[in-house]
Design a protein around this motif. Structure first.
Motif, mmCIF file in Angstrom:
data_model
loop_
_atom_site.group_PDB
_atom_site.id
_atom_site.type_symbol
_atom_site.label_atom_id
_atom_site.label_comp_id
_atom_site.label_asym_id
_atom_site.label_seq_id
_atom_site.Cartn_x
_atom_site.Cartn_y
_atom_site.Cartn_z
ATOM 1 N N MET A 1 0.834 -1.194 0.000
ATOM 2 C CA MET A 1 0.000 0.000 0.000
ATOM 3 C C MET A 1 0.875 1.253 0.000
ATOM 4 N N ALA A 2 1.707 1.309 1.000
ATOM 5 C CA ALA A 2 2.550 2.494 1.107
ATOM 6 C C ALA A 2 3.556 2.566 -0.035
ATOM 7 N N ILE A 51 3.560 -3.320 3.543
ATOM 8 C CA ILE A 51 2.635 -3.687 4.611
ATOM 9 C C ILE A 51 1.615 -2.579 4.806
ATOM 10 N N GLY A 52 0.683 -2.799 5.690
ATOM 11 C CA GLY A 52 -0.304 -1.779 6.013
ATOM 12 C C GLY A 52 -1.725 -2.158 5.633
ATOM 13 N N HIS A 55 -3.862 -2.380 8.778
ATOM 14 C CA HIS A 55 -3.740 -1.317 9.777
ATOM 15 C C HIS A 55 -5.121 -0.881 10.256
ATOM 16 N N LEU A 367 7.384 -6.860 13.157
ATOM 17 C CA LEU A 367 7.744 -5.722 12.317
ATOM 18 C C LEU A 367 9.254 -5.665 12.149
ATOM 19 N N GLN A 371 12.110 -7.061 8.689
ATOM 20 C CA GLN A 371 13.212 -6.334 8.053
ATOM 21 C C GLN A 371 14.349 -7.260 7.651
ATOM 22 N N TYR B 121 12.235 0.700 9.700
ATOM 23 C CA TYR B 121 10.772 0.631 9.768
ATOM 24 C C TYR B 121 10.206 1.467 10.913
ATOM 25 N N ARG B 124 10.125 5.014 9.889
ATOM 26 C CA ARG B 124 9.100 5.233 8.870
ATOM 27 C C ARG B 124 7.719 5.249 9.501
ATOM 28 N N GLU B 125 7.519 4.400 10.497
ATOM 29 C CA GLU B 125 6.225 4.372 11.165
ATOM 30 C C GLU B 125 5.962 5.696 11.877
ATOM 31 N N TYR B 139 14.935 5.864 3.108
ATOM 32 C CA TYR B 139 13.695 5.642 2.346
ATOM 33 C C TYR B 139 12.517 6.096 3.189
ATOM 34 N N ARG B 141 9.264 7.030 3.619
ATOM 35 C CA ARG B 141 7.929 7.074 3.019
ATOM 36 C C ARG B 141 6.950 6.491 4.015
ATOM 37 N N ARG B 142 5.662 6.709 3.737
ATOM 38 C CA ARG B 142 4.646 6.153 4.621
ATOM 39 C C ARG B 142 4.763 4.639 4.659
ATOM 40 N N LEU B 143 4.506 4.072 5.853
ATOM 41 C CA LEU B 143 4.674 2.630 6.017
ATOM 42 C C LEU B 143 3.325 1.928 6.110
ATOM 43 N N LEU B 144 2.446 2.431 6.952
ATOM 44 C CA LEU B 144 1.178 1.742 7.199
ATOM 45 C C LEU B 144 0.005 2.392 6.478
ATOM 46 N N MET B 145 -0.008 3.713 6.442
ATOM 47 C CA MET B 145 -1.129 4.410 5.816
ATOM 48 C C MET B 145 -0.907 4.482 4.301
ATOM 49 N N GLU B 147 -0.266 6.014 0.670
ATOM 50 C CA GLU B 147 0.680 7.068 0.295
ATOM 51 C C GLU B 147 0.013 8.443 0.212
#
Lengths: 401, 164
Positions: A1-2, A51-52, A55, A367, A371, B121, B124-125, B139, B141-145, B147
């Motif tokens: 998603m992200a 991931i996400g 959420h 999480l 990685q 991570y 990013r979170e 890097y 960028r959005r991780l969970l939500m 973009e």
């Protein structure tokens, strides 16, 4: 998603490689993990987890609930080990409050946590073997898992979303006949682990798919934040239950399985041995289960017994106050970690002195473990990715929260 | 078990290996410390966080080689608004320490990914949910939500139900 807009782009001259999407509905990704793979033939060039998808904003929801209302939310984070999540959260809040928990409640917590660990490892073993192609193991594992779920149902009324631990103790006394059922299971279980091992450990096909695959060194594992069997499979001898005990784990004797190889097989063997150690801990809790209360002496925090509430004025007042306005927790912050089946699960709880937590943050073992995936799979074959995902035992509910 | 009072005097806390090391290195980088409920918190000055983390990781006697977690607390409307919280663990000595950086005027801080790749991570979170920028992150960028999500959901001025 992200990552949607961040697909690895191909540059001129690099047209040997192609992009392959794996998931989010691929059966071997254990939920809704999406992997963006850049492959050269069958060889992995780059791998990027996305991931996400699960959420749900649990951390935000916690801030709008009373402290005791957060317990059922914690079940839903890592849905394969709800009791471990319950334990970690209640330990954190108990530390904020400065509560002393009676020994019987602590021992019950240890016993149920070890059963949860076995339950979680059984799901892992079944699905991991299924991914690699050993289908029958799944059926054997779920046979024993069913027994454990029945035990959970007996003690809490729920098979999966148990919410059995409460801030200050346990929700209810364990029912009559519960300990006999657990003992019967504990006596039966070691022979079942032998059965799984007969199917897999010496199996040459299993060995070829797992030995030397997705190797990770101890240095890399520590630097990338790995914990639990994923870390111990790389030869780092660290287990929170033994090294930083909580909830009375210092009273039990058990070994911490470690393997030096750092491959899929090493993580497999660590988890299988852990099941044997867990059942040994369950036996010890049954042998020495203390008598006494299951709740701490803190009427302002713990709901009174149903019977007392109906007959005593004071108990009724406390009940009313806890239900309608919660209980205030002294200002402060606490980080509590427990050894979940997947590694270090931590709850960071901040209180501003009111009845609702100011901030609840969950440190998800998965999480961090996720990685490791790019480091494990780079340069290896596509089929090894499936084995690697299984070996780090991810639960997407915990990763995405 | 009544709670022990919080200790905030640096002099009384010097016995802890992490604090002793940081004070010996650069006492100006340490803004304060707190010992509460058996947990040590050290407040680090914003610009020194990466060096402080590297120093604690490479300490010979008590290496805090494991980054457990990076998270953030929003104290809106108070100032300084954001607190970045680092939880470190020494696997060999079995010690924990919590580092904190307070971010007042601008929500940005140096990334510690060069010290521990594990921070990738986690940072990013925090960026995703709080909108705190980590300078030097490889890097960010959005991780969970998604973009294209607007706003940062875990900020205190973001409604629980979201914007309608």
């Amino acid at each position: 998603m992200a990552h949607l807009s961040s697909m690895p782009t191909l540059e001129v001259g690099q047209d040997r490689t192609m992009i392959l999407n794996m998931g989010p509905h691929h059966p071997s990704t254990h939920g809704v993990l999406r992997l963006i793979l850049e492959i050269d033939g069958e060889t992995i060039v780059r791998i990027m987890p996305d991931i996400g998808y699960l959420h749900t904003g649990i951390e935000k929801t916690c801030e709008a609930k009373f402290y005791q209302q957060v317990v059922p939310l914690t079940d839903r984070i890592d849905y394969l080990c709800p009791l471990t999540n319950n334990l970690c959260y209640v330990l954190a809040v108990e530390k904020l409050l400065g509560l002393d928990i009676p020994p019987k409640a602590q021992w019950m917590r240890v016993m149920l946590n070890e059963l949860t660990r076995i339950n979680s490892h059984l799901v892992w073993l079944g699905t991991h073997a299924l991914d690699i192609g050993a289908m029958s193991v799944f059926l054997y594992c779920f046979r024993e898992r069913e027994d454990i779920l029945r035990l959970f149902e007996m003690v809490s009324g729920q098979r999966m979303m148990t919410s059995y631990f409460r801030i200050g103790g346990l929700a209810l006394e364990p029912p009559l006949g519960f300990f006999e059922r657990v003992r019967e299971f504990a006596n039966r279980f070691p022979a079942k682990v032998d059965e799984y091992e007969n199917l897999l450990t010496g199996n040459p096909i299993w060995g070829m798919r797992t030995k030397g695959v997705a190797r990770i060194t101890a240095e890399d594992a520590v630097a990338l934040g790995a914990s639990g069997p994923t870390l111990r499979g790389s030869g780092v001898d660290f287990d929170l239950r033994r090294d930083m005990p909580y909830s009375g784990y210092e009273n039990f004797r058990f070994k911490v399985p470690v393997s030096q190889d750092g491959d899929v097989f090493a993580r497999y063997i660590c988890r299988v041995r852990e099941m044997r150690e867990s059942i040994a801990i369950v036996q010890q809790t049954l042998d020495g289960m203390p008598e006494g209360r299951i709740k701490a002496d803190a009427p302002k925090v713990i709901l009174p017994d149903r019977e007392k509430m109906k007959t005593e004025m004071e108990a009724l007042i406390y009940h009313f106050k806890i239900i309608t306005e919660g209980f205030a927790v002294p200002e402060g912050e606490v980080y509590q970690a427990v050894e979940s089946p997947r590694g270090e699960m931590g709850y960071y709880v901040v209180s501003d002195g009111t009845a609702k937590p100011y901030r609840v943050h969950m440190r998800a073992a998965c999480l961090a473990n996720l990685q490791l995936l790019p480091a494990m799979c780079g340069g290896r074959l596509l089929a090894d990715v499936v084995a690697a995902i299984g070996s780090i035992d991810i639960v997407l509910g915990e990763i995405d929260r | 078990m009544p709670l022990a009072p919080t200790i905030t005097e640096l002099e009384q806390l010097k016995g802890h290996p992490a604090l002793a090391k940081l004070l010996a290195w650069n006492s100006e980088a340490v803004e304060g410390a707190k010992f509460d409920r058996d947990e040590l918190t050290i407040y680090i000055e914003r610009s020194s966080i990466r060096e402080a983390c590297g120093l604690l990781r490479d300490d010979r006697d008590c290496p805090f080689n494991f980054l457990v977690d990076v998270t953030c607390v929003d104290w809106y409307p108070k100032q300084p608004r954001f607190e970045i919280v680092y939880h470190l663990l020494s696997i060999t000595r079995k010690e924990r320490v919590r580092l904190k950086v307070r971010l007042g005027d601008s929500p940005e801080v140096d990334s510690v990914t060069s010290v521990w790749p594990a921070a990738n991570y986690f940072e990013r979170e925090v960026y995703d949910l709080f909108g705190v920028r980590f300078n030097g992150h490889p890097y960010l960028r959005r991780l969970l939500m998604p973009e294209d999500w607007e706003g940062y959901p875990l900020r205190k001025d973001y409604p629980v139900e979201g914007y309608r």
